[in-house]
Write a protein that holds these residues in place. Structure first.
Motif, PDB file in Angstrom:
ATOM      1  N   PHE A  53       0.853  -1.420   0.341  1.00 32.46           N
ATOM      2  CA  PHE A  53      -0.120   0.418  -0.011  1.00 32.46           C
ATOM      3  C   PHE A  53       1.313   1.069  -0.163  1.00 32.46           C
ATOM      4  O   PHE A  53       1.937   1.272   0.484  1.00 32.46           O
ATOM      5  CB  PHE A  53      -0.929  -0.267   1.115  1.00 32.46           C
ATOM      6  CG  PHE A  53      -1.930   1.451   1.034  1.00 32.46           C
ATOM      7  CD1 PHE A  53      -3.122   1.211   0.255  1.00 32.46           C
ATOM      8  CD2 PHE A  53      -1.818   1.799   2.229  1.00 32.46           C
ATOM      9  CE1 PHE A  53      -3.935   2.691   0.644  1.00 32.46           C
ATOM     10  CE2 PHE A  53      -2.805   3.499   2.171  1.00 32.46           C
ATOM     11  CZ  PHE A  53      -3.448   3.376   1.889  1.00 32.46           C
ATOM     12  N   LYS A  54       0.716   2.655  -0.863  1.00 32.01           N
ATOM     13  CA  LYS A  54       1.597   3.467  -0.648  1.00 32.01           C
ATOM     14  C   LYS A  54       1.135   3.994   0.885  1.00 32.01           C
ATOM     15  O   LYS A  54      -0.473   4.499   0.937  1.00 32.01           O
ATOM     16  CB  LYS A  54       1.014   4.341  -1.546  1.00 32.01           C
ATOM     17  CG  LYS A  54       0.948   3.588  -3.724  1.00 32.01           C
ATOM     18  CD  LYS A  54       0.527   4.794  -4.358  1.00 32.01           C
ATOM     19  CE  LYS A  54       0.692   3.638  -6.085  1.00 32.01           C
ATOM     20  NZ  LYS A  54       0.858   4.961  -6.920  1.00 32.01           N
ATOM     21  N   GLN A  55       1.996   4.662   1.678  1.00 31.85           N
ATOM     22  CA  GLN A  55       2.301   5.314   2.316  1.00 31.85           C
ATOM     23  C   GLN A  55       2.035   6.324   2.035  1.00 31.85           C
ATOM     24  O   GLN A  55       2.309   7.138   3.037  1.00 31.85           O
ATOM     25  CB  GLN A  55       3.578   5.223   3.022  1.00 31.85           C
ATOM     26  CG  GLN A  55       4.264   3.346   3.485  1.00 31.85           C
ATOM     27  CD  GLN A  55       2.938   2.619   3.869  1.00 31.85           C
ATOM     28  OE1 GLN A  55       2.178   3.542   4.516  1.00 31.85           O
ATOM     29  NE2 GLN A  55       2.206   1.769   3.546  1.00 31.85           N
ATOM     30  N   ASP A  56       1.131   7.497   1.348  1.00 30.41           N
ATOM     31  CA  ASP A  56       0.927   8.615   1.249  1.00 30.41           C
ATOM     32  C   ASP A  56       0.116   9.018   1.962  1.00 30.41           C
ATOM     33  O   ASP A  56      -1.116  10.157   1.797  1.00 30.41           O
ATOM     34  CB  ASP A  56       1.594   9.407   0.021  1.00 30.41           C
ATOM     35  CG  ASP A  56       0.526   8.481  -0.935  1.00 30.41           C
ATOM     36  OD1 ASP A  56      -0.065   7.846  -0.538  1.00 30.41           O
ATOM     37  OD2 ASP A  56      -0.035   8.841  -2.230  1.00 30.41           O
ATOM     38  N   GLY A  57      -0.623   8.410   3.050  1.00 28.33           N
ATOM     39  CA  GLY A  57      -2.486   8.567   3.158  1.00 28.33           C
ATOM     40  C   GLY A  57      -3.372   8.682   2.725  1.00 28.33           C
ATOM     41  O   GLY A  57      -4.731   9.335   2.615  1.00 28.33           O
ATOM     42  N   GLY A  58      -3.018   7.583   1.071  1.00 26.29           N
ATOM     43  CA  GLY A  58      -4.681   7.313   0.647  1.00 26.29           C
ATOM     44  C   GLY A  58      -5.686   6.663   0.831  1.00 26.29           C
ATOM     45  O   GLY A  58      -5.253   5.971   2.275  1.00 26.29           O
ATOM     46  N   ASP A  59      -6.297   6.490  -0.034  1.00 21.73           N
ATOM     47  CA  ASP A  59      -7.528   5.784   0.145  1.00 21.73           C
ATOM     48  C   ASP A  59      -7.540   3.986  -0.223  1.00 21.73           C
ATOM     49  O   ASP A  59      -7.122   3.864  -1.003  1.00 21.73           O
ATOM     50  CB  ASP A  59      -8.420   5.868  -1.106  1.00 21.73           C
ATOM     51  CG  ASP A  59      -9.849   5.925  -0.143  1.00 21.73           C
ATOM     52  OD1 ASP A  59     -10.322   4.892   0.481  1.00 21.73           O
ATOM     53  OD2 ASP A  59     -11.240   5.741  -1.311  1.00 21.73           O
ATOM     54  N   PRO A  60      -7.565   3.285   1.324  1.00 23.75           N
ATOM     55  CA  PRO A  60      -7.383   1.937   1.038  1.00 23.75           C
ATOM     56  C   PRO A  60      -8.303   1.325  -0.038  1.00 23.75           C
ATOM     57  O   PRO A  60      -8.140  -0.203  -0.906  1.00 23.75           O
ATOM     58  CB  PRO A  60      -7.350   1.948   1.787  1.00 23.75           C
ATOM     59  CG  PRO A  60      -7.966   2.739   2.933  1.00 23.75           C
ATOM     60  CD  PRO A  60      -7.519   3.495   1.944  1.00 23.75           C
ATOM     61  N   ALA A  61      -9.606   2.061  -0.789  1.00 24.41           N
ATOM     62  CA  ALA A  61     -10.365   1.896  -1.179  1.00 24.41           C
ATOM     63  C   ALA A  61      -9.817   1.986  -3.300  1.00 24.41           C
ATOM     64  O   ALA A  61     -10.710   0.851  -3.536  1.00 24.41           O
ATOM     65  CB  ALA A  61     -11.914   1.878  -1.234  1.00 24.41           C
TER      66      ALA A  61
END
Length: 79
Positions: free
Chosen positions: A57-65
């Motif tokens: 998962f990208k660790q830049d605070g993106g939406d996990p959905a």
């Protein structure tokens, strides 16, 4: 003269190959776009694993959905 040109071309090709090998980045790629589903993530994970990588998962605070926030990370030297 022609012989010198062939030798110079060969040496420049070798130099470029060496630079590419040293600075080659990971062969990582984003999983695409759209909403994440279990099946999409499983298929992408299987494909990524077959290529020698892992899903992260990208660790830049993106939406996990969102599928675009997942990356297949394939380290250098794999395949």
């Amino acid at each position: 003269m022609r012989r010198l040109a062939v030798i110079a071309l060969g040496l420049s090709g070798l130099a470029l190959s060496a630079c590419q090998a040293v600075s080659a980045p990971d062969r990582s790629y984003s999983l695409g776009e759209g909403i994440v589903s279990y099946d999409d993530l499983r298929r992408a994970g299987d494909k990524c694993k077959a290529e020698g990588g892992t899903i992260r998962f990208k660790q830049d605070g993106g939406d996990p959905a969102q599928l675009a926030n997942y990356t297949c990370v394939i380290p250098r030297g794999t395949r």
